[in-house]
Scaffold this motif. Structure first.
Motif, PDB file in Angstrom:
ATOM      1  N   UNK A 183      10.333  85.916  23.311  1.00 32.76           N
ATOM      2  CA  UNK A 183      11.437  86.814  22.998  1.00 32.76           C
ATOM      3  C   UNK A 183      12.108  87.435  24.200  1.00 32.76           C
ATOM      4  N   UNK A 184      11.785  86.948  25.404  1.00 29.22           N
ATOM      5  CA  UNK A 184      12.395  87.479  26.616  1.00 29.22           C
ATOM      6  C   UNK A 184      13.742  86.813  26.868  1.00 29.22           C
ATOM      7  N   UNK A 185      14.734  87.626  27.225  1.00 26.04           N
ATOM      8  CA  UNK A 185      16.100  87.139  27.427  1.00 26.04           C
ATOM      9  C   UNK A 185      16.356  86.919  28.910  1.00 26.04           C
ATOM     10  N   UNK A 186      16.943  85.771  29.236  1.00 29.80           N
ATOM     11  CA  UNK A 186      17.432  85.533  30.589  1.00 29.80           C
ATOM     12  C   UNK A 186      18.846  84.975  30.489  1.00 29.80           C
ATOM     13  N   UNK A 187      19.645  85.220  31.501  1.00 32.44           N
ATOM     14  CA  UNK A 187      21.029  84.744  31.493  1.00 32.44           C
ATOM     15  C   UNK A 187      21.302  83.940  32.754  1.00 32.44           C
ATOM     16  N   UNK A 188      22.265  83.033  32.638  1.00 32.78           N
ATOM     17  CA  UNK A 188      22.602  82.123  33.734  1.00 32.78           C
ATOM     18  C   UNK A 188      24.125  82.023  33.823  1.00 32.78           C
ATOM     19  N   UNK A 189      24.614  81.834  35.029  1.00 33.04           N
ATOM     20  CA  UNK A 189      26.032  81.533  35.196  1.00 33.04           C
ATOM     21  C   UNK A 189      26.962  82.664  34.820  1.00 33.04           C
ATOM     22  N   UNK A 190      26.633  83.895  35.233  1.00 39.03           N
ATOM     23  CA  UNK A 190      27.485  85.056  34.964  1.00 39.03           C
ATOM     24  C   UNK A 190      27.728  85.259  33.481  1.00 39.03           C
ATOM     25  N   UNK A 191      26.652  85.201  32.706  1.00 39.58           N
ATOM     26  CA  UNK A 191      26.779  85.518  31.287  1.00 39.58           C
ATOM     27  C   UNK A 191      26.976  87.020  31.130  1.00 39.58           C
ATOM     28  N   UNK A 192      27.971  87.463  30.366  1.00 43.25           N
ATOM     29  CA  UNK A 192      29.044  86.628  29.837  1.00 43.25           C
ATOM     30  C   UNK A 192      30.061  86.298  30.932  1.00 43.25           C
ATOM     31  N   UNK A 193      30.841  85.195  30.794  1.00 45.29           N
ATOM     32  CA  UNK A 193      31.769  84.783  31.849  1.00 45.29           C
ATOM     33  C   UNK A 193      32.916  85.773  32.003  1.00 45.29           C
ATOM     34  N   UNK A 194      33.780  85.525  33.003  1.00 44.61           N
ATOM     35  CA  UNK A 194      34.855  86.455  33.309  1.00 44.61           C
ATOM     36  C   UNK A 194      35.778  86.693  32.130  1.00 44.61           C
ATOM     37  N   UNK A 195      35.928  85.687  31.277  1.00 44.42           N
ATOM     38  CA  UNK A 195      36.843  85.814  30.143  1.00 44.42           C
ATOM     39  C   UNK A 195      36.202  86.568  28.993  1.00 44.42           C
ATOM     40  N   UNK A 196      34.939  87.008  29.155  1.00 48.27           N
ATOM     41  CA  UNK A 196      34.225  87.725  28.119  1.00 48.27           C
ATOM     42  C   UNK A 196      33.681  89.016  28.718  1.00 48.27           C
ATOM     43  N   UNK A 197      33.516  90.042  27.903  1.00 45.62           N
ATOM     44  CA  UNK A 197      32.911  91.280  28.387  1.00 45.62           C
ATOM     45  C   UNK A 197      31.744  91.651  27.510  1.00 45.62           C
ATOM     46  N   UNK A 198      30.672  92.091  28.106  1.00 48.63           N
ATOM     47  CA  UNK A 198      29.447  92.358  27.359  1.00 48.63           C
ATOM     48  C   UNK A 198      29.529  93.684  26.613  1.00 48.63           C
TER      49      UNK A 198
END
Length: 311
Positions: free
Chosen positions: A294-309
Motif C-alpha cells: 500500500x505504499x505510494x511512489x511517483x515517477x516522472x513529475x507526477x502529476x505532470x505540468x499539465x496537471x495539479x495535485x
C-alpha cells in the motif's frame, strides 16, 4: 461551466460520461455506447458473433478485416513494440488456460483470499507470435493457433474514440471513463477534469486535475481475480511465462496523451514489476505506483505540468 454526468454498467465494470454541455448528455451517452458496441463487435473474446471470434482459425493465410478491428490490431502491435512484448495481443489461449474464457462477471470470483504464487516460470527462446503477425493495410495474417486478446487495450481505445467522437460531433468537452481507463477531448471545465485516483476503497487516494486532451489509465492486480484449479489468479499475464504477473504493484496509474498509450505503459509496468520505475524514468512518463503493502511512489513529475495535485 456546468457539467452533467451519467453512469452505467458495462463489460463487468462501470462506465460514465461527463460533458460540459448538460443539454447534450443524452446524445453523448448514445455516442459513447455506440463506440463501445463497435469495439465489442470487432474484438470481444466473449461474443461468438464478434468479428474476432467469427474469423478465429481462418487468418493463417490472411484475410481482410474491418477498419475498426484493423485499428485495434495496429495499436496492439505498436504497444507490443513499445514494451518489447510485455504487452502482447497473442495471449488469448493463455488466458483460456487459466479459466478466463467468459465474461468476468461469470467467473468464480474469490472472497477474502490472498493471491498465491503464479507458478513456475516457463522460459522459451522461440520468437513470440506477435512478431510473426502481419497486418498490411486491412489484411491480417496470424501464426497458426494464435488467439488474440484485446481486453484491456480495447477498453482504452474505446474511451479515446468515444471522447473524441463526442467532442467532434457535439462540440462540447467530454470525459469518458471505462473502468480504469479515462480519456478526455474538447474544452475542459475551467477547473480542469478533476479525477480521483484510487482503486479499492481501502487504497491510498489522490486527486488530480487533468487538462483537456489528457488521459489516465490504471492497471490493477486487485480486480479481475478468480479461482482456477484451487488457486487465485488475475488477468494480467507475463508473456514470458503465460501466467499471471507477480503482484509487485497493487496498481499502476499512468498519464499520457491517449488512454491507449497510458494503458499500454501501465500494463507493462505490472508485468515488469520491480523494473517498472526505472523504465518509466527512461520514458519520462508521469506515473503513480502503489506496491503490495500500500505504499505510494511517483515517477516522472507526477502529476505532470499539465496537471495539479489535489492531495
Amino acid at each position: 461551466m456546468v457539467t452533467a454526468a451519467r453512469r452505467w454498467e458495462l463489460w463487468s465494470t462501470e462506465a460514465f460520461v461527463i460533458v460540459t454541455e448538460p443539454s447534450m448528455l443524452d446524445q453523448a451517452v448514445d455516442l459513447s455506447k455506440g463506440v463501445c458496441h463497435e469495439v465489442e463487435m470487432a474484438c470481444s473474446r466473449f461474443r461468438g458473433d464478434s468479428e474476432l471470434m467469427l474469423l478465429r482459425g481462418q487468418l493463417g493465410a490472411g484475410l481482410e478485416i474491418s477498419d475498426v478491428l484493423a485499428a485495434i490490431v495496429r495499436t496492439a502491435l505498436a504497444a507490443a513494440e513499445l514494451t518489447d512484448g510485455d504487452v502482447d495481443p497473442t495471449l488469448g489461449s493463455a488466458l483460456l488456460g487459466i479459466g478466463y474464457g467468459r465474461d468476468f462477471a461469470l467467473l468464480d470470483v474469490p472472497r477474502g483470499r490472498e493471491p498465491e504464487s503464479p507458478g513456475s516460470m516457463i522460459v522459451t527462446t522461440i520468437a513470440p507470435p506477435w512478431t510473426r503477425m502481419e497486418l498490411t493495410e486491412n489484411r491480417l495474417a496470424l501464426p497458426a493457433g494464435v488467439l488474440l486478446d484485446f481486453g484491456a487495450l480495447g477498453k482504452a481505445l474505446a474511451a479515446d474514440w468515444a471522447a473524441e467522437r463526442i467532442s467532434s460531433t457535439l462540440g462540447c468537452g467530454a470525459m469518458v471513463v471505462l473502468g480504469g481507463d479515462l480519456a478526455t477531448a474538447g474544452e475542459a471545465p475551467p477547473e480542469g477534469w478533476v479525477v480521483l485516483v484510487q482503486d479499492l476503497p481501502s487504497d491510498p487516494s489522490g486527486c488530480v486535475r487533468l487538462s483537456s486532451g489528457y488521459a489516465l489509465a490504471t492497471s490493477s492486480t486487485q480486480k479481475r481475480r478468480w479461482n482456477h484449479s484451487g488457486r487465485q489468479v488475475h488477468h494480467i499475464l507475463d508473456p514470458h511465462t503465460g501466467l499471471p504477473a507477480e503482484a509487485v504493484w497493487r496498481t499502476v496509474t499512468v498519464a499520457a496523451k491517449s488512454c491507449a498509450d497510458a494503458n499500454t505503459i501501465a500494463t507493462a509496468c505490472v508485468v515488469r514489476g520491480r523494473r517498472a520505475p526505472s523504465w518509466l524514468r527512461e520514458l519520462g512518463v508521469p506515473a503513480r505506483l502503489v506496491d503490495s503493502a500500500g505504499r505510494v511512489s511517483t515517477v516522472g513529475s507526477w502529476p505532470p505540468d499539465e496537471m495539479t495535485s489535489q492531495s
